[in-house]
Design a protein around this motif. Structure first.
Motif, mmCIF file in Angstrom:
data_model
loop_
_atom_site.group_PDB
_atom_site.id
_atom_site.type_symbol
_atom_site.label_atom_id
_atom_site.label_comp_id
_atom_site.label_asym_id
_atom_site.label_seq_id
_atom_site.Cartn_x
_atom_site.Cartn_y
_atom_site.Cartn_z
ATOM 1 N N VAL A 179 0.824 -1.205 0.000
ATOM 2 C CA VAL A 179 0.000 0.000 0.000
ATOM 3 C C VAL A 179 0.861 1.260 0.000
ATOM 4 C CG1 VAL A 179 -1.479 1.310 1.587
ATOM 5 C CG2 VAL A 179 -2.125 -0.976 0.911
ATOM 6 N N ARG A 180 2.134 1.088 0.395
ATOM 7 C CA ARG A 180 3.019 2.239 0.548
ATOM 8 C C ARG A 180 3.054 3.183 -0.658
ATOM 9 N NH1 ARG A 180 8.359 -0.146 3.599
ATOM 10 N NH2 ARG A 180 7.443 -0.263 5.681
ATOM 11 N N PRO A 181 3.258 2.684 -1.885
ATOM 12 C CA PRO A 181 3.326 3.644 -2.997
ATOM 13 C C PRO A 181 2.036 4.426 -3.152
ATOM 14 C CG PRO A 181 3.265 1.399 -3.808
ATOM 15 C CD PRO A 181 3.496 1.317 -2.342
ATOM 16 N N PHE A 182 0.896 3.777 -2.881
ATOM 17 C CA PHE A 182 -0.384 4.479 -3.027
ATOM 18 C C PHE A 182 -0.519 5.555 -1.963
ATOM 19 C CE2 PHE A 182 -0.949 0.273 -4.862
ATOM 20 C CZ PHE A 182 -1.437 0.604 -6.107
ATOM 21 N N SER A 183 -0.217 5.200 -0.714
ATOM 22 C CA SER A 183 -0.347 6.202 0.349
ATOM 23 C C SER A 183 0.626 7.345 0.114
ATOM 24 C CB SER A 183 -0.106 5.564 1.720
ATOM 25 O OG SER A 183 1.241 5.195 1.861
ATOM 26 N N LEU A 184 1.829 7.004 -0.382
ATOM 27 C CA LEU A 184 2.836 8.037 -0.650
ATOM 28 C C LEU A 184 2.340 9.019 -1.715
ATOM 29 C CD1 LEU A 184 5.665 8.479 0.483
ATOM 30 C CD2 LEU A 184 6.572 7.143 -1.407
ATOM 31 N N GLY A 185 1.832 8.478 -2.822
ATOM 32 C CA GLY A 185 1.413 9.340 -3.926
ATOM 33 C C GLY A 185 0.104 10.047 -3.643
ATOM 34 N N LEU A 249 9.161 9.735 4.476
ATOM 35 C CA LEU A 249 8.665 8.368 4.280
ATOM 36 C C LEU A 249 9.575 7.607 3.335
ATOM 37 C CD1 LEU A 249 4.813 8.849 4.221
ATOM 38 C CD2 LEU A 249 6.199 7.715 5.935
ATOM 39 N N THR A 250 10.070 8.292 2.294
ATOM 40 C CA THR A 250 11.008 7.621 1.395
ATOM 41 C C THR A 250 12.226 7.140 2.169
ATOM 42 O OG1 THR A 250 10.279 8.944 -0.475
ATOM 43 C CG2 THR A 250 12.456 7.956 -0.631
ATOM 44 N N SER A 251 12.729 7.988 3.082
ATOM 45 C CA SER A 251 13.928 7.569 3.817
ATOM 46 C C SER A 251 13.582 6.477 4.833
ATOM 47 C CB SER A 251 14.598 8.770 4.489
ATOM 48 O OG SER A 251 13.754 9.323 5.453
ATOM 49 N N VAL A 252 12.371 6.506 5.393
ATOM 50 C CA VAL A 252 11.971 5.429 6.312
ATOM 51 C C VAL A 252 11.883 4.106 5.550
ATOM 52 C CG1 VAL A 252 10.045 4.546 7.675
ATOM 53 C CG2 VAL A 252 10.772 6.900 7.965
#
Lengths: 261, 164
Positions: A179-185, A249-252
């Motif tokens: 889900v990460r890419p979706f939440s990020l974008g 978030l990218t660095s996490v």
């Protein structure tokens, strides 16, 4: 923008090809140079000019060089705090990401409407934020699998999981990972869209109430205008915070790829 | 919502231009320029911490030099004190010797003077005796008409002088 002074708060997000490039295409895909593309180029150029000012490489920095070094130092500290010393190699990527999003957000907030131009915030389009999110997510996957191989899947099983729970937990963690890419974008897209819609709605209140009657204009219009000033300041904060959240978030996520748990 | 309404006709252009511009940002700015900027900042940090270390070392050296100076100062003070004491003792000894020599000289002179005085008074006494003996003989010769011997007269005078 129809007749009777109706104001469409979504019109600001409309993409329009510029300079008659409507049918410019590459391999069958349309690549028209749009107002969105113009603001991407502007963000890149402004960032380029900003960083050029930091290239004097003087021992005692001037104000501009200090500002650029402050930003790179900020990203460096962010990466070292989250990943450790191995995080230094991601400075170029995370710096590019953070500054590009930050400038896109801020350039979209410029009050260019005063001189008849239409500012555009390409980070309010999930086609743009999605590409950035997928890019970050791909780097996490590539680094994770290159560094740890199939051992990377142990990321989905927290330490001390009872044997019985390994299966269900693996599934849950896998879903939360995917889900990460979706939440990020989507986070960036939603935050920018909501803020800009709110500003346009309030601006519509000011214009429509003033057009309706002087009494309404002085009460509703003035209140909305004062609120707009506050929301504009808030939007500047959101522009910075959303860029920071994206970089953070990218660095996490990169930390997961570098160090697993 | 144009983001959704226009997606079919704009997604390719959006993705293309984003990759192009972000590619420029990443490769030219991120990879080309940021490491140099960060390198400058890192070099400055290294220089500052190096200078601070050098300053700390210089401080330590200065403290050391001061302690060394204090020790030598104390040493030379003690040496000066010792020299002073020695010089005082020498001077005292020298003046003592000189005093003793002068004392001896003075004593010798006094003794000589006393001897001369004694000799003079002896001579004077002898003359007085001779004169007195002559006078006694004359008196004896005139009163008794006896020619008294020289020795008798002298003894008589001596006896009389001794009695006072």
């Amino acid at each position: 923008m129809a007749e009777s002074g109706k104001i469409d708060p979504m019109h600001q997000f409309a993409i329009e090809p510029l300079f008659g490039t409507d049918h410019l295409s590459l391999g069958g895909f349309n690549i028209a140079f749009t107002n969105s593309a113009l603001y991407m180029v502007l963000a890149a150029v402004v960032l380029w000019i900003f960083v050029i000012g930091g290239m004097k490489r003087e021992l005692v920095p001037g104000r501009w060089q200090m500002a650029v070094e402050y930003m790179t130092g900020f990203i460096k500290n962010l990466l070292i705090a989250n990943i450790g010393d191995k995080g230094r190699k991601y400075i170029p990527y995370v710096f590019s990401l953070f500054m590009f999003i930050l400038l896109a957000n801020l350039l979209g907030l410029l009050p260019l409407g005063l001189v008849g131009l239409h500012p555009f915030t390409f980070t309010s389009h999930f086609t743009a934020t999605g590409v950035l999110a997928i890019m970050s997510f791909s780097i996490v996957l590539i680094v994770g699998f290159a560094k740890h191989g199939f051992h990377f899947f142990s990321l989905f099983i927290p330490h001390g999981t009872p044997a019985l729970m390994v299966g269900p937990l693996f599934l849950i963690e896998l879903v939360s990972f995917m889900v990460r890419p979706f939440s990020l974008g989507l986070r960036l897209f939603v935050a920018m869209t909501a803020g800009h819609v709110l500003l346009k709605v309030l601006a519509g209140f000011v214009i429509n109430s003033a057009n309706a009657s002087p009494a309404l204009g002085l009460t509703v219009g003035t209140a909305s205008f004062i609120l707009m000033i506050g929301i504009s300041a808030l939007e500047m904060l959101v522009a910075v915070i959303q860029a920071y959240v994206f970089a953070l978030l990218t660095s996490v996520y990169l930390n997961d790829a570098e160090n697993l748990h | 919502m144009p983001q959704i309404a226009q997606i079919a006709e704009t997604y390719s252009s959006q993705i293309f231009w984003l990759l192009l511009t972000f590619g420029f940002v990443f490769f030219v700015i991120g990879l080309g320029m940021v490491p140099k900027v960060q390198g400058t900042a890192d070099a400055r940090d290294a220089k500052i911490s190096g200078d601070l270390d050098a300053a700390k070392a210089a401080f330590a050296r200065a403290d050391e030099a001061e302690a060394d100076y204090r020790v030598r100062d104390a040493q030379s003070r003690a040496a000066a004190q010792a020299t002073l004491v020695q010089a005082k003792a020498q001077a005292a000894k020298a003046s003592e010797t000189k005093l003793a020599a002068a004392d001896a000289e003075v004593a010798a002179k006094i003794a000589a003077a006393e001897a001369r005085i004694k000799a003079a008074s002896d001579a004077a006494l002898a003359e007085i005796e001779t004169v007195a003996a002559d006078a006694a003989r004359d008196m004896v010769a005139r009163i008794a008409g006896v020619q008294a011997s020289d020795d008798a007269a002298r003894n008589a005078v001596k006896a009389a002088l001794a009695h006072g």
